[in-house]
Motif scaffolding. Sequence first.
Motif, PDB file in Angstrom:
ATOM      1  N   ASN A  63       0.825  -1.210   0.000  1.00  0.00           N
ATOM      2  CA  ASN A  63       0.000   0.000   0.000  1.00  0.00           C
ATOM      3  C   ASN A  63       0.859   1.261   0.000  1.00  0.00           C
ATOM      4  OD1 ASN A  63      -2.590   1.483   0.388  1.00  0.00           O
ATOM      5  ND2 ASN A  63      -1.665   1.999   2.351  1.00  0.00           N
ATOM      6  N   ALA A  64       1.942   1.262   0.789  1.00  0.00           N
ATOM      7  CA  ALA A  64       2.790   2.447   0.878  1.00  0.00           C
ATOM      8  C   ALA A  64       3.419   2.793  -0.464  1.00  0.00           C
ATOM      9  CB  ALA A  64       3.875   2.223   1.933  1.00  0.00           C
ATOM     10  N   ILE A  65       3.855   1.762  -1.206  1.00  0.00           N
ATOM     11  CA  ILE A  65       4.512   2.014  -2.499  1.00  0.00           C
ATOM     12  C   ILE A  65       3.488   2.314  -3.581  1.00  0.00           C
ATOM     13  CG2 ILE A  65       5.937   0.968  -4.309  1.00  0.00           C
ATOM     14  CD1 ILE A  65       7.362  -0.597  -2.122  1.00  0.00           C
ATOM     15  N   ALA A  66       2.409   1.556  -3.631  1.00  0.00           N
ATOM     16  CA  ALA A  66       1.404   1.731  -4.690  1.00  0.00           C
ATOM     17  C   ALA A  66       0.689   3.070  -4.598  1.00  0.00           C
ATOM     18  CB  ALA A  66       0.382   0.595  -4.634  1.00  0.00           C
ATOM     19  N   SER A  67       0.481   3.576  -3.390  1.00  0.00           N
ATOM     20  CA  SER A  67      -0.289   4.809  -3.214  1.00  0.00           C
ATOM     21  C   SER A  67       0.558   6.065  -3.280  1.00  0.00           C
ATOM     22  CB  SER A  67      -1.025   4.778  -1.868  1.00  0.00           C
ATOM     23  OG  SER A  67      -0.104   4.684  -0.796  1.00  0.00           O
ATOM     24  N   HIS A  68       1.885   5.902  -3.381  1.00  0.00           N
ATOM     25  CA  HIS A  68       2.745   7.080  -3.437  1.00  0.00           C
ATOM     26  C   HIS A  68       2.590   7.802  -4.767  1.00  0.00           C
ATOM     27  CE1 HIS A  68       6.135   9.727  -2.813  1.00  0.00           C
ATOM     28  NE2 HIS A  68       6.649   9.333  -3.964  1.00  0.00           N
ATOM     29  N   VAL A  69       2.402   9.122  -4.683  1.00  0.00           N
ATOM     30  CA  VAL A  69       2.285   9.941  -5.899  1.00  0.00           C
ATOM     31  C   VAL A  69       3.299  11.065  -5.834  1.00  0.00           C
ATOM     32  CG1 VAL A  69      -0.141   9.418  -6.314  1.00  0.00           C
ATOM     33  CG2 VAL A  69       0.454  11.328  -4.843  1.00  0.00           C
ATOM     34  N   GLY A 146      11.509 -12.644   1.829  1.00  0.00           N
ATOM     35  CA  GLY A 146      10.675 -12.884   0.656  1.00  0.00           C
ATOM     36  C   GLY A 146       9.431 -12.016   0.668  1.00  0.00           C
ATOM     37  N   ILE A 147       8.812 -11.873   1.827  1.00  0.00           N
ATOM     38  CA  ILE A 147       7.623 -11.028   1.952  1.00  0.00           C
ATOM     39  C   ILE A 147       7.938  -9.597   1.547  1.00  0.00           C
ATOM     40  CG2 ILE A 147       6.033  -9.998   3.630  1.00  0.00           C
ATOM     41  CD1 ILE A 147       6.229 -12.660   5.196  1.00  0.00           C
ATOM     42  N   LEU A 148       9.041  -9.070   2.066  1.00  0.00           N
ATOM     43  CA  LEU A 148       9.423  -7.695   1.767  1.00  0.00           C
ATOM     44  C   LEU A 148       9.731  -7.513   0.288  1.00  0.00           C
ATOM     45  CD1 LEU A 148       9.880  -5.045   3.346  1.00  0.00           C
ATOM     46  CD2 LEU A 148      12.291  -5.654   3.499  1.00  0.00           C
ATOM     47  N   ALA A 149      10.446  -8.468  -0.295  1.00  0.00           N
ATOM     48  CA  ALA A 149      10.796  -8.359  -1.711  1.00  0.00           C
ATOM     49  C   ALA A 149       9.557  -8.368  -2.600  1.00  0.00           C
ATOM     50  CB  ALA A 149      11.739  -9.512  -2.096  1.00  0.00           C
ATOM     51  N   TRP A 150       8.647  -9.309  -2.364  1.00  0.00           N
ATOM     52  CA  TRP A 150       7.438  -9.394  -3.188  1.00  0.00           C
ATOM     53  C   TRP A 150       6.515  -8.204  -2.953  1.00  0.00           C
ATOM     54  CZ3 TRP A 150       6.609 -12.064  -7.367  1.00  0.00           C
ATOM     55  CH2 TRP A 150       7.346 -13.226  -7.590  1.00  0.00           C
ATOM     56  N   ALA A 151       6.486  -7.689  -1.741  1.00  0.00           N
ATOM     57  CA  ALA A 151       5.662  -6.516  -1.464  1.00  0.00           C
ATOM     58  C   ALA A 151       6.168  -5.302  -2.238  1.00  0.00           C
ATOM     59  CB  ALA A 151       5.648  -6.225   0.037  1.00  0.00           C
ATOM     60  N   VAL A 152       7.493  -5.148  -2.290  1.00  0.00           N
ATOM     61  CA  VAL A 152       8.072  -4.035  -3.050  1.00  0.00           C
ATOM     62  C   VAL A 152       7.766  -4.189  -4.536  1.00  0.00           C
ATOM     63  CG1 VAL A 152      10.233  -2.976  -3.786  1.00  0.00           C
ATOM     64  CG2 VAL A 152       9.881  -3.545  -1.383  1.00  0.00           C
ATOM     65  N   ILE A 153       7.956  -5.399  -5.069  1.00  0.00           N
ATOM     66  CA  ILE A 153       7.706  -5.640  -6.492  1.00  0.00           C
ATOM     67  C   ILE A 153       6.250  -5.373  -6.850  1.00  0.00           C
ATOM     68  CG2 ILE A 153       7.625  -7.444  -8.274  1.00  0.00           C
ATOM     69  CD1 ILE A 153      10.058  -8.725  -6.862  1.00  0.00           C
ATOM     70  N   LEU A 154       5.336  -5.924  -6.063  1.00  0.00           N
ATOM     71  CA  LEU A 154       3.913  -5.728  -6.332  1.00  0.00           C
ATOM     72  C   LEU A 154       3.506  -4.269  -6.132  1.00  0.00           C
ATOM     73  CD1 LEU A 154       2.398  -8.945  -4.695  1.00  0.00           C
ATOM     74  CD2 LEU A 154       2.536  -8.404  -7.136  1.00  0.00           C
ATOM     75  N   GLY A 155       4.106  -3.611  -5.144  1.00  0.00           N
ATOM     76  CA  GLY A 155       3.793  -2.206  -4.916  1.00  0.00           C
ATOM     77  C   GLY A 155       4.185  -1.343  -6.097  1.00  0.00           C
ATOM     78  N   VAL A 156       5.374  -1.585  -6.653  1.00  0.00           N
ATOM     79  CA  VAL A 156       5.825  -0.834  -7.832  1.00  0.00           C
ATOM     80  C   VAL A 156       4.915  -1.126  -9.026  1.00  0.00           C
ATOM     81  CG1 VAL A 156       7.698  -0.573  -9.497  1.00  0.00           C
ATOM     82  CG2 VAL A 156       8.210  -0.705  -7.043  1.00  0.00           C
ATOM     83  N   ALA A 157       4.571  -2.411  -9.225  1.00  0.00           N
ATOM     84  CA  ALA A 157       3.702  -2.786 -10.342  1.00  0.00           C
ATOM     85  C   ALA A 157       2.319  -2.143 -10.220  1.00  0.00           C
ATOM     86  CB  ALA A 157       3.568  -4.306 -10.413  1.00  0.00           C
ATOM     87  N   LEU A 158       1.823  -2.005  -8.985  1.00  0.00           N
ATOM     88  CA  LEU A 158       0.479  -1.463  -8.763  1.00  0.00           C
ATOM     89  C   LEU A 158       0.438   0.059  -8.749  1.00  0.00           C
ATOM     90  CD1 LEU A 158      -0.776  -3.988  -6.073  1.00  0.00           C
ATOM     91  CD2 LEU A 158      -1.763  -3.647  -8.346  1.00  0.00           C
ATOM     92  N   LYS A 159       1.581   0.706  -8.906  1.00  0.00           N
ATOM     93  CA  LYS A 159       1.568   2.168  -8.982  1.00  0.00           C
ATOM     94  C   LYS A 159       0.784   2.641 -10.198  1.00  0.00           C
ATOM     95  CE  LYS A 159       5.173   4.697  -8.189  1.00  0.00           C
ATOM     96  NZ  LYS A 159       4.712   5.528  -7.053  1.00  0.00           N
TER      97      LYS A 159
END
Length: 403
Positions: A63-69, A146-159
Amino acid sequence: MKRMLGKWNSINLVSRIIVGIIVGVVLALTIPEAVSGITILGTLFILALKAVAPILVFILVINAIASHVGGKSTNMKTVLALYGVATLAAGFVAVVVSFIFPTTLTLKTVAQDVAPPSGIMEVFEKLLFNIVSNPVSAIMEANYLGILAWAVILGVALKAANDSTKGVIANFSEAITKVVQWIISLAPLGIMGIVFEAVYTTGLSALSEYFRLIIILVGTMFFVALVVNPLIVFAVARRNPYPLVLTSLKESGITAFFTRSSAANIPVNMALAEKLNLDKDTYAVSIPLGATINMGGAAITISVLTMATAHTLGIEVDLFTAVILMVMAALSASGASGVAGGSLLLIPLACSLLGISDDIAMQVVAIGFIIGVIQDSCETALNSSTDIVFTAAAEYAKERKQN
């Protein structure tokens, strides 16, 4: 009964935890035969923490990465650099203090097959293998790397996702945060069981152990607040940092100490920024962002408790592994949940670097909640007050360059 529960819940969490500690000690000294019925409360609390921690990290980071504008051009680059440097410096100081004043903990189970890394290459190998782990198994096995890595990847993709999708993610983030708050509201009962078992098993010596841990944690936080952070401010602004640092501690830190929430302290910091005549375009972004990622106090907590766990298990931490731990503490601290005790739930992430099992790590988290009455208040005071300190320092640095 409903009225009694309502009155109990109306008492702030710090006071309830103090009551839980006192009751746990009294019961252990007066009715030790009730050990099985009371210690189960501590076990259930630890299991609840273990259950919620992996999904908490996963959802919050996405959420933190995907919602950043991106916003308008401001002084944010300098502020972000200061946030990063200060959090890294806090982790460094904590690791150094842990080497100088090694601390051990009384854990329920330490006889495990711990496989500490033999050197820097093994640490990197473990790091890489855990990063590419299947995301579902990473969550199920509490593989925080692994959780942190996938969360970052998915967060960037969901931006690039639409607003409705981001809204759903934000709703999930709010929901999991609410679940964490429910669990933490049960902390007095869980801590009562943990303290009961500690006193029943080891006597009052366990409490002196906690006192030593509090002294090291709080002492390190004071050193960072009054020595390290002022040096950083002076390095970029070339002016006496103490008027700014002391004002921030007095007008922001004291409030944050009692609210124990960086998010709740945002309005206080906003008012102080206006009082200091800072640029609104900068502080309107840097202060809310700082409440999320500027976590020097959390880096100290994660580093000290992880090193204490290593000392307890007899794990030798070499210089290079300590450097990786310092960096990991800083990075994971920036993803700490905004709820009380949120940084404690990231300790397993740092412990995993040293081959420490999730079972042991979550016992350390529980110890963190016991000392959290003081530790978390000081941690929040450091985190929140430095949001103002570094926002102002960045503006002072800009003014110095222009003159």
